[in-house]
Design an enzyme around this catalytic site. Structure first.
Site, PDB file in Angstrom:
ATOM      1  CG  ASP A 153     -10.443  -2.661  12.684  1.00 40.71           C
ATOM      2  OD1 ASP A 153     -10.187  -3.675  12.004  1.00 40.71           O
ATOM      3  OD2 ASP A 153     -10.396  -1.507  12.223  1.00 40.71           O
ATOM      4  CE  LYS A 159      -3.638  -2.107   2.826  1.00 46.85           C
ATOM      5  NZ  LYS A 159      -4.348  -2.031   4.107  1.00 46.85           N
ATOM      6  CE1 TYR A 176      -6.470   0.853   1.151  1.00 48.26           C
ATOM      7  CE2 TYR A 176      -7.354   2.899   2.023  1.00 48.26           C
ATOM      8  CZ  TYR A 176      -7.462   1.535   1.813  1.00 48.26           C
ATOM      9  OH  TYR A 176      -8.572   0.860   2.266  1.00 48.26           O
TER      10      TYR A 176
END
Length: 179
Positions: A170, A72, A132
């Site tokens: 997450d 990335k 990104y």
């Protein structure tokens, strides 16, 4: 463009030369030759992503497993983030180490996170637009995550005045030791 090495092999910070005056600014945000010279080449980008997040949002620490591991090239086009790359390459001399840098619309810095590393960021400004480029397509069957607060990593996240805002995924990510 200035290329800065970090403590983890392969993780680079790109600092573009910005030309500005009373009308605004101009800078070259990507140059394939400069990128290839810095990384040794062999990478091509297949997907561009854009996220917007509010202050205190923490996204990560994400990665994709081989054969879909992603490199990335990341930057903040608006606002500011604390960006982190974690070496999760088994056998690497820097396995379990992390590097972090502030990326912002003001400093125009970009971080290259090569395949095999986990990546995440914490929004420091009121909002941030995060861009990104990736070297492989998103593959849900290959996705993985390491907890942002893993004590074995001991990442020094900046204080944003409260606990980070996490996605459900997450919040239940795994530990580095379980990879």
């Amino acid at each position: 463009m200035k290329v800065l090495q970090t403590e983890i092999e392969g993780v680079l910070i790109f600092e573009p030369r910005v030309f500005g005056d009373s009308r605004g600014f101009f800078y070259e945000s990507f140059n394939q030759k400069v990128f290839d010279d810095a990384t040794g080449g062999g990478f091509s980008f297949v997907q561009d992503n854009h996220s917007r997040s509010a202050r205190g949002v923490l996204r990560g620490l994400h990665f994709q497993k081989p054969p879909h591991a992603q490199g990335k090239l990341v930057r903040a086009a608006a606002g500011a983030v604390f960006d982190v790359a974690v070496d999760i390459r088994k056998g690497s001399p820097t396995f379990g180490r992390w590097v972090g840098a502030e990326l912002s619309a003001e400093n125009h810095r970009q971080m290259w996170v090569p395949p095999g590393l986990a990546h995440g960021f914490l929004v420091l400004s009121e909002t941030a637009d995060f861009l990104y480029k990736t070297t492989d397509y998103y593959a849900p069957q290959a996705e993985g995550a390491v907890r942002w607060d893993d004590p074995d990593l001991a990442i020094a996240w900046p204080d944003v005045g409260g606990p980070p805002q996490l996605s459900g995924k997450d919040a239940v990510a795994g530990w580095l030791k379980d990879l």
